[in-house]
Design an enzyme around this catalytic site. Structure first.
Site, PDB file in Angstrom:
ATOM      1  N   LYS A 147       0.848  -1.188   0.000  1.00 39.15           N
ATOM      2  CA  LYS A 147       0.000   0.000   0.000  1.00 39.15           C
ATOM      3  C   LYS A 147       0.884   1.238   0.000  1.00 39.15           C
ATOM      4  O   LYS A 147       1.983   1.163   0.548  1.00 39.15           O
ATOM      5  CB  LYS A 147      -0.955   0.039   1.191  1.00 39.15           C
ATOM      6  CG  LYS A 147      -0.393  -0.266   2.564  1.00 39.15           C
ATOM      7  CD  LYS A 147       0.767   0.460   3.134  1.00 39.15           C
ATOM      8  CE  LYS A 147       0.724   1.944   3.341  1.00 39.15           C
ATOM      9  NZ  LYS A 147       1.996   2.459   3.926  1.00 39.15           N
ATOM     10  N   TYR A 152      -4.321   4.262   6.231  1.00 36.23           N
ATOM     11  CA  TYR A 152      -4.834   3.334   7.252  1.00 36.23           C
ATOM     12  C   TYR A 152      -6.156   3.843   7.824  1.00 36.23           C
ATOM     13  O   TYR A 152      -7.044   3.039   8.146  1.00 36.23           O
ATOM     14  CB  TYR A 152      -3.818   3.140   8.375  1.00 36.23           C
ATOM     15  CG  TYR A 152      -2.651   2.270   7.976  1.00 36.23           C
ATOM     16  CD1 TYR A 152      -2.753   0.884   8.008  1.00 36.23           C
ATOM     17  CD2 TYR A 152      -1.450   2.825   7.568  1.00 36.23           C
ATOM     18  CE1 TYR A 152      -1.691   0.080   7.635  1.00 36.23           C
ATOM     19  CE2 TYR A 152      -0.383   2.036   7.194  1.00 36.23           C
ATOM     20  CZ  TYR A 152      -0.509   0.656   7.230  1.00 36.23           C
ATOM     21  OH  TYR A 152       0.540  -0.141   6.856  1.00 36.23           O
TER      22      TYR A 152
HETATM   23  P1  NAD Z   1      12.489   1.637   2.077  1.00 38.74           P
HETATM   24  O1  NAD Z   1      13.030   2.953   1.653  1.00 38.74           O
HETATM   25  O2  NAD Z   1      12.964   1.077   3.365  1.00 38.74           O
HETATM   26  O3  NAD Z   1      12.763   0.548   0.944  1.00 38.74           O
HETATM   27  C1  NAD Z   1      12.500   0.817  -0.413  1.00 38.74           C
HETATM   28  C2  NAD Z   1      13.267  -0.160  -1.264  1.00 38.74           C
HETATM   29  O4  NAD Z   1      13.077   0.200  -2.642  1.00 38.74           O
HETATM   30  C3  NAD Z   1      14.769  -0.140  -0.988  1.00 38.74           C
HETATM   31  O5  NAD Z   1      15.270  -1.435  -0.997  1.00 38.74           O
HETATM   32  C4  NAD Z   1      15.330   0.664  -2.157  1.00 38.74           C
HETATM   33  O6  NAD Z   1      16.648   0.289  -2.489  1.00 38.74           O
HETATM   34  C5  NAD Z   1      14.363   0.296  -3.284  1.00 38.74           C
HETATM   35  N1  NAD Z   1      14.320   1.309  -4.321  1.00 38.74           N
HETATM   36  C6  NAD Z   1      14.287   1.047  -5.642  1.00 38.74           C
HETATM   37  N2  NAD Z   1      14.313   2.171  -6.357  1.00 38.74           N
HETATM   38  C7  NAD Z   1      14.367   3.181  -5.472  1.00 38.74           C
HETATM   39  C8  NAD Z   1      14.406   4.593  -5.620  1.00 38.74           C
HETATM   40  N3  NAD Z   1      14.390   5.189  -6.819  1.00 38.74           N
HETATM   41  N4  NAD Z   1      14.437   5.340  -4.495  1.00 38.74           N
HETATM   42  C9  NAD Z   1      14.415   4.770  -3.273  1.00 38.74           C
HETATM   43  N5  NAD Z   1      14.379   3.428  -3.079  1.00 38.74           N
HETATM   44  C10 NAD Z   1      14.351   2.645  -4.179  1.00 38.74           C
HETATM   45  O7  NAD Z   1      10.906   1.785   2.078  1.00 38.74           O
HETATM   46  P2  NAD Z   1       9.869   0.827   2.810  1.00 38.74           P
HETATM   47  O8  NAD Z   1       9.539   1.385   4.135  1.00 38.74           O
HETATM   48  O9  NAD Z   1      10.334  -0.573   2.723  1.00 38.74           O
HETATM   49  O10 NAD Z   1       8.559   1.043   1.883  1.00 38.74           O
HETATM   50  C11 NAD Z   1       8.377   0.372   0.656  1.00 38.74           C
HETATM   51  C12 NAD Z   1       6.882   0.206   0.360  1.00 38.74           C
HETATM   52  O11 NAD Z   1       6.293  -0.548   1.415  1.00 38.74           O
HETATM   53  C13 NAD Z   1       6.096   1.513   0.303  1.00 38.74           C
HETATM   54  O12 NAD Z   1       5.110   1.432  -0.693  1.00 38.74           O
HETATM   55  C14 NAD Z   1       5.463   1.632   1.665  1.00 38.74           C
HETATM   56  O13 NAD Z   1       4.248   2.380   1.677  1.00 38.74           O
HETATM   57  C15 NAD Z   1       5.206   0.170   1.985  1.00 38.74           C
HETATM   58  N6  NAD Z   1       5.194  -0.105   3.433  1.00 38.74           N
HETATM   59  C16 NAD Z   1       4.150  -0.802   3.940  1.00 38.74           C
HETATM   60  C17 NAD Z   1       4.099  -1.082   5.297  1.00 38.74           C
HETATM   61  C18 NAD Z   1       2.973  -1.885   5.872  1.00 38.74           C
HETATM   62  O14 NAD Z   1       2.881  -1.992   7.086  1.00 38.74           O
HETATM   63  N7  NAD Z   1       2.139  -2.504   5.040  1.00 38.74           N
HETATM   64  C19 NAD Z   1       5.108  -0.619   6.133  1.00 38.74           C
HETATM   65  C20 NAD Z   1       6.163   0.088   5.574  1.00 38.74           C
HETATM   66  C21 NAD Z   1       6.196   0.338   4.229  1.00 38.74           C
END
Ligand code: NAD
Length: 373
Positions: A138, A223
């Site tokens: 999401k 949420y």
């Molecule tokens: P994060 O920044 O920790 O990880 C993002 C990943 O994408 C990294 O591995 C990064 O290397 C990669 N990536 C690829 N291209 C990129 C770019 N151009 N710029 C930045 N990163 C890039 O983020 P996250 O917290 O893991 O979030 C990722 C997704 O998961 C989002 O859509 C977020 O809304 C979702 N999320 C959901 C929950 C949940 O509880 N359901 C919790 C956190 C995040």
């Protein structure tokens, strides 16, 4: 029974969980997870090995019928770490340029897209074209049109699209939904959803509109939107919204910091919600009906989810959300199981339509009508 017991242990349930209440949402879930020789294991590749991808990978280790078998990443050092940590074969490792070749890999059933929001659309469509089921974090996209394009692509490819709505499998949440459906709250009249945290590093992708598609609303406000829908059990028919910013230098154009928004429902119920990157300790749901109420705090964090109703404390089993989510998704994909609250692409598009309407209401100052069917 033996396999169910194994699952319960794997889902790290407390001893209390094993006493059998009149209705136990987790028991209802796990019954369908009883493993027989015909039960298919969902073999998943994770795309995006960031902080949430790492959490999902750890949670999958405790799954009964989901296995992490592959990765898609732009960072070779992370791929090496994951290969050794999770015993992932080199042939199941891809990068963002070559992952279309996953279509020739019979050992992967689904790809879980956990990358910045604005990348979800193209990545899910590529996964679908490769003939693999797509699970997408999401917000599914950055607007409803993109979300619909993802739904259409998955349909055309004959694969499923599921959105990572982990709260739809959380036992205390499901208990409140059960109580509402059983009429225990009477006529539902009001919902309040407060969701937020203070965001740090100003250089992160979440504060870059080209990667995030928006600020707190896309990240955490969703949420409250999704919660309003599953707690009230209806789709909103109008929205009003107001935005404030404490720091326009950090929260640039296209990145909302704080939005308060209100929904109206056909039944006459209303909702009042807050989405923010300006306040910590904001994770609360409140539902009011003519005969009772429910209050949850925390309501959508990683848990444990805590709360009470007019009948007493919520005491359903404490689970690792992503472990239960992934095994339930295996049952949805392979067994056609219908979850209590949908997690399909159409469900994701509804939230995107509401976000589009909230942004429009902020911009115009007007009440925006919604028709979510
Ligand atoms: P994060 O920044 O920790 O990880 C993002 C990943 O994408 C990294 O591995 C990064 O290397 C990669 N990536 C690829 N291209 C990129 C770019 N151009 N710029 C930045 N990163 C890039 O983020 P996250 O917290 O893991 O979030 C990722 C997704 O998961 C989002 O859509 C977020 O809304 C979702 N999320 C959901 C929950 C949940 O509880 N359901 C919790 C956190 C995040």
């Amino acid at each position: 029974m033996k396999t169910r017991r194994i699952f319960l242990q794997k889902a790290s349930l407390s001893a209390i969980a094993l006493s059998v209440p009149a209705f136990n949402p987790l028991a209802a879930m796990t019954d369908s997870l009883t493993l027989s020789k015909d039960t298919k294991t969902l073999r998943v590749a994770i795309m995006g090995l960031g902080s949430y991808g790492t959490r999902v990978a750890e949670a999958i280790q405790k799954c009964a019928r989901t296995k992490l078998v592959g990765v898609i990443s732009g960072t070779p050092s992370k791929v090496e770490d994951w290969k050794s940590k999770y015993n992932i074969p080199a042939k199941n490792c891809y990068n963002y340029e070559n992952f279309d070749a996953i279509k020739d890999n019979p050992d992967i059933d689904a790809v879980y897209v956990i990358t910045p929001n604005a990348q979800h659309k193209d990545q899910v469509i590529r996964v679908a074209k490769a003939g693999k089921h797509a699970i997408c974090e999401k917000p599914m996209a950055v607007n409803a049109a993109d979300g619909q394009a993802m739904v259409d692509a998955c349909k055309a490819a004959g694969v499923q699209l599921l959105i990572g709505y982990r709260m739809h499998f959380e036992p205390n949440t499901l208990e409140v939904i059960r109580m509402r459906k059983a009429g225990e709250f009477g006529d539902i009249r009001f919902f309040q959803g407060l969701c937020g945290f203070v965001i740090g590093d100003p250089t992160q992708w979440r504060l870059n509109p080209a990667l995030s598609g928006g600020g707190a609303m896309m990240d955490i406000g969703i949420y409250a939107i999704n919660g309003a829908r599953y707690m009230i059990g209806e789709e909103p028919i109008w929205v009003t919204a107001q935005e404030t910013k404490s720091n326009p230098d950090k929260f640039i154009e296209g990145i909302d910091e704080t939005i308060t928004f209100q929904f109206g429902f056909a039944s006459g119920a209303t909702a009042s919600c807050l989405s923010t990157y300006y306040m910590n300790n904001l994770d609360k749901f409140y539902l009011n009906g003519s005969k009772g109420w429910a209050e949850m705090q925390p309501s959508t964090g990683y848990g444990p989810i805590k709360g009470e109703t007019h009948k007493g404390p919520l005491s359903e089993p404490i689970v690792t959300h992503q472990t239960v989510q992934m095994d339930e998704m295996a049952a949805i994909i392979f067994d056609g199981k219908k979850p209590e609250v949908p997690v399909n692409g159409e469900e994701g598009v509804k939230d995107m339509k509401i976000i589009d309407a909230i942004f429009k209401a902020v911009k115009t100052g007007e009440k925006v009508s919604l028709n979510l069917g």
